[in-house]
Write an enzyme that holds these catalytic residues in place. Structure first.
Site, PDB file in Angstrom:
ATOM      1  N   THR A 223       0.828  -1.203   0.000  1.00 21.18           N
ATOM      2  CA  THR A 223       0.000   0.000   0.000  1.00 21.18           C
ATOM      3  C   THR A 223       0.865   1.257   0.000  1.00 21.18           C
ATOM      4  O   THR A 223       1.984   1.234   0.501  1.00 21.18           O
ATOM      5  CB  THR A 223      -0.834  -0.041   1.308  1.00 21.18           C
ATOM      6  OG1 THR A 223      -1.773  -1.086   1.168  1.00 21.18           O
ATOM      7  CG2 THR A 223      -1.526   1.252   1.622  1.00 21.18           C
ATOM      8  N   ARG A 251     -13.988  -8.064  -0.351  1.00 13.83           N
ATOM      9  CA  ARG A 251     -13.163  -7.741   0.824  1.00 13.83           C
ATOM     10  C   ARG A 251     -12.677  -6.281   0.732  1.00 13.83           C
ATOM     11  O   ARG A 251     -12.171  -5.847  -0.284  1.00 13.83           O
ATOM     12  CB  ARG A 251     -11.960  -8.680   0.883  1.00 13.83           C
ATOM     13  CG  ARG A 251     -11.078  -8.485   2.130  1.00 13.83           C
ATOM     14  CD  ARG A 251      -9.912  -7.564   1.884  1.00 13.83           C
ATOM     15  NE  ARG A 251      -9.006  -7.478   3.037  1.00 13.83           N
ATOM     16  CZ  ARG A 251      -7.981  -6.645   3.119  1.00 13.83           C
ATOM     17  NH1 ARG A 251      -7.720  -5.818   2.133  1.00 13.83           N
ATOM     18  NH2 ARG A 251      -7.217  -6.618   4.179  1.00 13.83           N
ATOM     19  N   VAL A 252     -12.848  -5.545   1.805  1.00 11.85           N
ATOM     20  CA  VAL A 252     -12.316  -4.188   1.888  1.00 11.85           C
ATOM     21  C   VAL A 252     -11.412  -4.132   3.118  1.00 11.85           C
ATOM     22  O   VAL A 252     -11.768  -4.653   4.172  1.00 11.85           O
ATOM     23  CB  VAL A 252     -13.456  -3.142   2.022  1.00 11.85           C
ATOM     24  CG1 VAL A 252     -12.883  -1.749   2.250  1.00 11.85           C
ATOM     25  CG2 VAL A 252     -14.336  -3.140   0.781  1.00 11.85           C
ATOM     26  N   GLY A 253     -10.251  -3.521   2.960  1.00 12.07           N
ATOM     27  CA  GLY A 253      -9.299  -3.454   4.070  1.00 12.07           C
ATOM     28  C   GLY A 253      -9.469  -2.185   4.893  1.00 12.07           C
ATOM     29  O   GLY A 253     -10.506  -1.516   4.854  1.00 12.07           O
ATOM     30  N   ASP A 254      -8.417  -1.845   5.619  1.00  9.95           N
ATOM     31  CA  ASP A 254      -8.456  -0.699   6.531  1.00  9.95           C
ATOM     32  C   ASP A 254      -8.294   0.640   5.832  1.00  9.95           C
ATOM     33  O   ASP A 254      -8.727   1.676   6.348  1.00  9.95           O
ATOM     34  CB  ASP A 254      -7.322  -0.840   7.558  1.00  9.95           C
ATOM     35  CG  ASP A 254      -5.955  -0.918   6.882  1.00  9.95           C
ATOM     36  OD1 ASP A 254      -5.823  -1.662   5.884  1.00  9.95           O
ATOM     37  OD2 ASP A 254      -5.026  -0.227   7.331  1.00  9.95           O
ATOM     38  N   THR A 274      -0.259   0.915   6.903  1.00 11.54           N
ATOM     39  CA  THR A 274      -0.074  -0.178   5.955  1.00 11.54           C
ATOM     40  C   THR A 274       0.164  -1.462   6.747  1.00 11.54           C
ATOM     41  O   THR A 274       0.867  -1.456   7.753  1.00 11.54           O
ATOM     42  CB  THR A 274       1.099   0.054   4.995  1.00 11.54           C
ATOM     43  OG1 THR A 274       1.284  -1.138   4.221  1.00 11.54           O
ATOM     44  CG2 THR A 274       2.405   0.392   5.709  1.00 11.54           C
ATOM     45  N   GLY A 275      -0.438  -2.530   6.287  1.00 13.92           N
ATOM     46  CA  GLY A 275      -0.262  -3.792   6.999  1.00 13.92           C
ATOM     47  C   GLY A 275      -1.487  -4.666   6.828  1.00 13.92           C
ATOM     48  O   GLY A 275      -2.297  -4.450   5.916  1.00 13.92           O
ATOM     49  N   HIS A 276      -1.632  -5.629   7.708  1.00 13.45           N
ATOM     50  CA  HIS A 276      -2.729  -6.586   7.618  1.00 13.45           C
ATOM     51  C   HIS A 276      -4.033  -5.877   8.023  1.00 13.45           C
ATOM     52  O   HIS A 276      -4.338  -5.740   9.209  1.00 13.45           O
ATOM     53  CB  HIS A 276      -2.424  -7.773   8.528  1.00 13.45           C
ATOM     54  CG  HIS A 276      -3.279  -8.942   8.238  1.00 13.45           C
ATOM     55  ND1 HIS A 276      -2.876 -10.230   8.448  1.00 13.45           N
ATOM     56  CD2 HIS A 276      -4.536  -9.036   7.727  1.00 13.45           C
ATOM     57  CE1 HIS A 276      -3.846 -11.059   8.088  1.00 13.45           C
ATOM     58  NE2 HIS A 276      -4.860 -10.351   7.656  1.00 13.45           N
ATOM     59  N   GLY A 277      -4.767  -5.436   7.031  1.00  8.71           N
ATOM     60  CA  GLY A 277      -5.899  -4.530   7.216  1.00  8.71           C
ATOM     61  C   GLY A 277      -6.912  -4.936   8.263  1.00  8.71           C
ATOM     62  O   GLY A 277      -7.429  -4.087   8.996  1.00  8.71           O
TER      63      GLY A 277
HETATM   64  N1  ASP Z   1      -3.639  -2.500   4.612  1.00 12.35           N
HETATM   65  C1  ASP Z   1      -3.873  -2.993   3.280  1.00 12.35           C
HETATM   66  C2  ASP Z   1      -5.090  -3.848   3.303  1.00 12.35           C
HETATM   67  O1  ASP Z   1      -5.259  -4.632   4.212  1.00 12.35           O
HETATM   68  C3  ASP Z   1      -2.736  -3.766   2.743  1.00 12.35           C
HETATM   69  C4  ASP Z   1      -1.412  -3.060   2.804  1.00 12.35           C
HETATM   70  O2  ASP Z   1      -1.194  -2.215   3.656  1.00 12.35           O
HETATM   71  O3  ASP Z   1      -0.559  -3.323   1.966  1.00 12.35           O
HETATM   72  O4  ASP Z   1      -5.868  -3.773   2.378  1.00 12.35           O
END
Ligand code: ASP
Length: 362
Positions: A223, A251-254, A274-277
């Site tokens: 991201t 699916r929608v992330g953070d 950024t990370g595991h949403g």
């Molecule tokens: N946070 C993003 C998501 O979960 C992924 C990412 O940060 O690369 O959609």
């Protein structure tokens, strides 16, 4: 009688003195900081967090990342320097990264399980706390521009899918064929993950795959995000992503969830994550950092550490954030192996970092 005269004279002198000093204050109506150029301007960006390690990175690839991060920093900073608002600076920086296949946003976005590129983006203005976000879009060349239009040209904050795409077209944004986003290496990544799922790879085999194929490393994240403070002391945050490789339908992330992956408030700070949403949504990460600052008076770096290095770690939620406050204080903590990141506070001096052992000089 003589005493009265002296007293009268004293009163007149006092009145004259106070009139003079009032005039002086009038001449300095602007806050001293901005009149003397002391209000700091700063831009911080990230290009995703993940299992990014030196041993898996070729010198060419590292150079390419650092150059693109610097380009984004310089482009955004030029806006701040010419007196443009923080909002404009974060958009400009994000667009540079969205246009590069190096990052999981815009061109180069990761693939869904069904082989599509579905993107999410959000932007927030710390001065007004106005915000705009889009999710699951497939046709807007620069998803961050769609988020911006939602903020400024609609009464809404969050639009998804076909409706968001229709709205973007009506705002005359750049619309492209979904094929534009396709990057062969990203597609290969999806295929390998689907294969891995089928063969039920265990953790160590997955690690071997990572070592063999550096590109496989950032299979999850990548991201892009930007936060800035401008010469008026206003902060802004923006984030854009293709989400996570192999994500399932809808699916929608953070990232587009205001308060989770993106948040800005002049009173505290601007944050992009950024990370595991899923973990970032459940911890409402960006807003949590702002709240810690607001209610405990902690510094931006203590507040960001508290959330990224404690709360998320406890839950095993990997990733990181970038944050800036109105005084130009910066934080860039991450709990993953690495995070593409950088900041610029002074013309021509973009500082870029990738690994966890680099001295950020903050
Ligand atoms: N946070 C993003 C998501 O979960 C992924 C990412 O940060 O690369 O959609």
């Amino acid at each position: 009688m003589k005493r009265l005269k002296v007293q009268g004279l004293f009163v007149i002198i006092l009145l004259l003195w106070s009139a003079c000093s009032e005039k002086k204050t009038d001449g300095h109506k602007k806050p001293i900081a901005s009149a003397t150029g002391e209000q700091p301007i700063a831009l911080v960006i990230h290009g995703g967090a993940g299992t990014i390690r030196r041993e898996n990175m070729s010198p060419e690839r590292e150079k390419a990342y650092r150059e693109k991060l610097s380009e984004a920093l310089n482009a955004g900073y030029a806006e701040l320097e010419s007196g443009k608002p923080a909002l404009q600076a974060v958009m400009t920086a994000i667009k540079v990264m969205e246009d590069s296949p190096l990052f999981n946003a815009g061109k180069g976005a990761v693939f869904t399980h069904d082989g599509k590129n579905e993107m999410d983006a959000a932007i927030m203005d710390g001065k007004t706390r106005n915000a705009g976000a889009v999710a699951g879009i497939t046709t807007v060349k620069n998803p961050i521009t769609a988020a911006y239009e939602v903020m400024v040209s609609s009464p809404h904050v969050f639009m998804v899918g076909k409706g968001a795409e229709q709205f973007a077209a009506e705002q005359h944004l750049d619309i492209v064929d979904p094929e534009y986003f396709r990057d062969e290496r990203r597609y290969k990544q999806l295929m390998r993950i689907i294969d891995a799922e089928k063969t039920q790879l265990d953790h160590s085999s997955l690690r071997e795959m990572e070592l063999e194929d550096p590109y496989f490393n950032d299979r999850k994240y990548g991201t892009v995000g930007a936060v800035a403070v401008d010469e008026d002391g206003n902060v802004a945050a923006a984030t854009s992503t293709g989400g996570m490789t192999n994500k399932r339908y809808g699916r929608v992330g953070d990232v587009p969830v205001i308060g989770a992956g993106t948040y800005a408030d002049n009173a505290t700070c601007a944050v992009s994550a950024t990370g595991h949403g899923e973990f970032f949504i459940r911890n409402v990460v960006a807003h949590e950092i702002a709240s810690i600052m607001r209610y405990t008076g902690k510094t931006i770096s203590d507040a960001a550490d508290e959330v990224v290095m404690k709360q998320l770690v406890e839950m095993e939620g990997s990733g990181g954030v970038i944050a800036v406050d109105k005084n130009g204080n910066i934080a860039m903590p991450f709990n993953s192996a690495g995070m593409y990141r950088g900041y610029i506070k002074e013309k021509g001096k973009p500082h870029t970092f990738i690994y966890d052992d680099e001295n950020e000089g903050l």
